[in-house]
Design a protein around this motif. Sequence first.
Motif, PDB file in Angstrom:
ATOM      1  N   ALA A   1       0.685  -1.343  -0.121  1.00  0.00           N
ATOM      2  CA  ALA A   1       0.087   0.079   0.276  1.00  0.00           C
ATOM      3  C   ALA A   1       0.953   1.165  -0.011  1.00  0.00           C
ATOM      4  O   ALA A   1       0.665   2.288  -0.416  1.00  0.00           O
ATOM      5  CB  ALA A   1      -0.761   0.131   1.163  1.00  0.00           C
ATOM      6  N   ALA A   2       1.940   1.225   0.724  1.00  0.00           N
ATOM      7  CA  ALA A   2       2.856   2.607   0.855  1.00  0.00           C
ATOM      8  C   ALA A   2       3.623   2.871  -0.486  1.00  0.00           C
ATOM      9  O   ALA A   2       3.986   4.075  -0.722  1.00  0.00           O
ATOM     10  CB  ALA A   2       3.836   2.259   1.907  1.00  0.00           C
ATOM     11  N   ASP A   3       4.038   1.724  -1.236  1.00  0.00           N
ATOM     12  CA  ASP A   3       4.594   1.886  -2.340  1.00  0.00           C
ATOM     13  C   ASP A   3       3.807   1.741  -3.598  1.00  0.00           C
ATOM     14  O   ASP A   3       3.467   0.820  -4.085  1.00  0.00           O
ATOM     15  CB  ASP A   3       5.819   0.735  -2.567  1.00  0.00           C
TER      16      ASP A   3
ATOM     17  N   GLN B   1       4.464  -0.919  -6.077  1.00  0.00           N
ATOM     18  CA  GLN B   1       4.314  -2.183  -5.716  1.00  0.00           C
ATOM     19  C   GLN B   1       2.695  -2.210  -5.827  1.00  0.00           C
ATOM     20  O   GLN B   1       2.244  -3.408  -6.173  1.00  0.00           O
ATOM     21  CB  GLN B   1       4.532  -2.483  -4.153  1.00  0.00           C
ATOM     22  N   THR B   2       1.897  -1.168  -5.718  1.00  0.00           N
ATOM     23  CA  THR B   2       0.447  -1.290  -5.810  1.00  0.00           C
ATOM     24  C   THR B   2      -0.050  -1.612  -7.145  1.00  0.00           C
ATOM     25  O   THR B   2      -0.756  -2.473  -7.418  1.00  0.00           O
ATOM     26  CB  THR B   2      -0.093   0.313  -5.260  1.00  0.00           C
ATOM     27  N   TYR B   3       0.685  -0.958  -7.890  1.00  0.00           N
ATOM     28  CA  TYR B   3       0.610  -1.125  -9.709  1.00  0.00           C
ATOM     29  C   TYR B   3       0.777  -2.551 -10.058  1.00  0.00           C
ATOM     30  O   TYR B   3      -0.136  -3.303 -10.621  1.00  0.00           O
ATOM     31  CB  TYR B   3       1.554  -0.070 -10.204  1.00  0.00           C
ATOM     32  N   GLN B   4       1.915  -3.293  -9.328  1.00  0.00           N
ATOM     33  CA  GLN B   4       2.038  -4.613  -9.762  1.00  0.00           C
ATOM     34  C   GLN B   4       1.132  -5.661  -8.925  1.00  0.00           C
ATOM     35  O   GLN B   4       0.650  -6.454  -9.657  1.00  0.00           O
ATOM     36  CB  GLN B   4       3.564  -5.006  -9.245  1.00  0.00           C
TER      37      GLN B   4
ATOM     38  N   ASN C   1      -5.279  -9.169 -11.460  1.00  0.00           N
ATOM     39  CA  ASN C   1      -6.317  -8.928 -12.653  1.00  0.00           C
ATOM     40  C   ASN C   1      -7.257  -7.859 -12.098  1.00  0.00           C
ATOM     41  O   ASN C   1      -8.560  -8.123 -12.558  1.00  0.00           O
ATOM     42  CB  ASN C   1      -6.886 -10.357 -12.981  1.00  0.00           C
ATOM     43  N   ILE C   2      -6.725  -7.146 -11.571  1.00  0.00           N
ATOM     44  CA  ILE C   2      -7.694  -5.641 -11.235  1.00  0.00           C
ATOM     45  C   ILE C   2      -7.393  -4.681 -12.109  1.00  0.00           C
ATOM     46  O   ILE C   2      -6.099  -4.199 -12.318  1.00  0.00           O
ATOM     47  CB  ILE C   2      -7.428  -5.381  -9.618  1.00  0.00           C
ATOM     48  N   PRO C   3      -8.264  -4.043 -12.720  1.00  0.00           N
ATOM     49  CA  PRO C   3      -7.837  -3.107 -13.947  1.00  0.00           C
ATOM     50  C   PRO C   3      -7.089  -1.600 -13.196  1.00  0.00           C
ATOM     51  O   PRO C   3      -7.607  -1.322 -12.073  1.00  0.00           O
ATOM     52  CB  PRO C   3      -9.245  -2.478 -14.405  1.00  0.00           C
ATOM     53  N   THR C   4      -6.269  -1.342 -13.828  1.00  0.00           N
ATOM     54  CA  THR C   4      -5.311  -0.214 -13.333  1.00  0.00           C
ATOM     55  C   THR C   4      -4.802   0.536 -14.446  1.00  0.00           C
ATOM     56  O   THR C   4      -4.541   0.048 -15.531  1.00  0.00           O
ATOM     57  CB  THR C   4      -4.376  -0.787 -12.331  1.00  0.00           C
TER      58      THR C   4
ATOM     59  N   CYS D   1     -10.835   2.193 -13.000  1.00  0.00           N
ATOM     60  CA  CYS D   1      -9.473   1.630 -13.160  1.00  0.00           C
ATOM     61  C   CYS D   1      -8.677   1.929 -11.617  1.00  0.00           C
ATOM     62  O   CYS D   1      -8.861   3.212 -11.276  1.00  0.00           O
ATOM     63  CB  CYS D   1      -8.599   2.586 -14.146  1.00  0.00           C
ATOM     64  N   PHE D   2      -8.165   1.157 -11.128  1.00  0.00           N
ATOM     65  CA  PHE D   2      -7.755   1.020  -9.542  1.00  0.00           C
ATOM     66  C   PHE D   2      -6.257   1.825  -9.675  1.00  0.00           C
ATOM     67  O   PHE D   2      -5.435   1.447 -10.319  1.00  0.00           O
ATOM     68  CB  PHE D   2      -7.996  -0.310  -8.746  1.00  0.00           C
ATOM     69  N   THR D   3      -6.146   2.718  -8.472  1.00  0.00           N
ATOM     70  CA  THR D   3      -4.992   3.486  -8.524  1.00  0.00           C
ATOM     71  C   THR D   3      -4.381   3.599  -7.094  1.00  0.00           C
ATOM     72  O   THR D   3      -3.150   3.159  -6.969  1.00  0.00           O
ATOM     73  CB  THR D   3      -5.244   4.720  -8.699  1.00  0.00           C
TER      74      THR D   3
END
Length: 338
Positions: free
Chosen positions: A121-123, A126-129, A135-138, A267-269
């Motif tokens: 969560a902090a990075d 890493q959140t994007y990866q 398989n969460i849209p981002t 799109c999750f960020t």
Amino acid sequence: MRDGGTVKTIHVLFTSVGRRVELLRAFRRAYAELGLRGNIIAVDADPLAPALQEADRPYIVPPLSEPSYIPALVEICRRERVHLIFPLIDPDIPVLARHRRQLEATGARVVVVSEEAAAVAADKWQTYQFFRRWNIPTPRCWLPEHIHPADLEYPIFIKPRFGSAGRQAFKVRNRRELEFFIDYVPEPILQEYLPGPEITSDVICDFEGNVLAVVSRQRIEVRWGEVAKGKTVYDPEILRHCVTVAKALNAIGPITVQCMLRDGRPCFTEINARFGGGVPLGIAAGVPAPHWFLALAAGLPIEVPPLGAYRVGLYLTRFDDSFFLTEEDYARVASCRV
């Protein structure tokens, strides 16, 4: 829990309380609704943090970066017989997770995710990866060393990889601006620009990681990184992905999950593993998280509605309020140190 059985006295500690007066008041109402005794303990490094005025037991602690910060929290937990600890800003989360054993040796429960989940969560890289792995849209993201500025499609979005509260986040319109902001923003990450709207979801989990509720709210206006105007919305796709996020992180307690809409699809960020600043809207819409956490800590039953069962179309609009302190009042709060 201590006292040998069902606990009827629950003491709750909030770290870095800042301006979170509404949240503390929501917990105070929950105490009254449940007929529980207990103190709200609030800590901050700033004697003028407004929420200290709402606490039963305010404390001034060293800054988070100081080695004496955790020993100060441990002493407060012992002195006040704390049952639950909630962080209210992002930088506190990995620190509390890292020192969970030390804090919980006092008898308190640290209501934060694991060290591994806190790191995700902090990075924001890493959140994007993490989103891609599940398989969460981002939106697409890049680190500066991965890009060729001439090949980018503008506008894009740039923000600190380890930032919070929307600080130093900018829309970048061309290569010249990109060159400036890559030097200006600390440890930047670049993101595909999405116009929005932005949806933040409060995901409430119990102490075993079961998802109790997901309530989504559109951010209409933001000030100082916190929602100033918003409304509750419902989207089954957002709800489904938020449940996936919580389960993949083995989340406990409250987390917030942010997304931007593109052509009506999320799109999750970002993930913030704490109470979001706009959580009072979710509480008002029918997700009484403070009530649930106090009841669970006290060994009382809770009634949890089906996921998505909250009031949609409820608006929040905030205004400023003030506490007024005399020199004596200020000195009294500033002297509450450990």
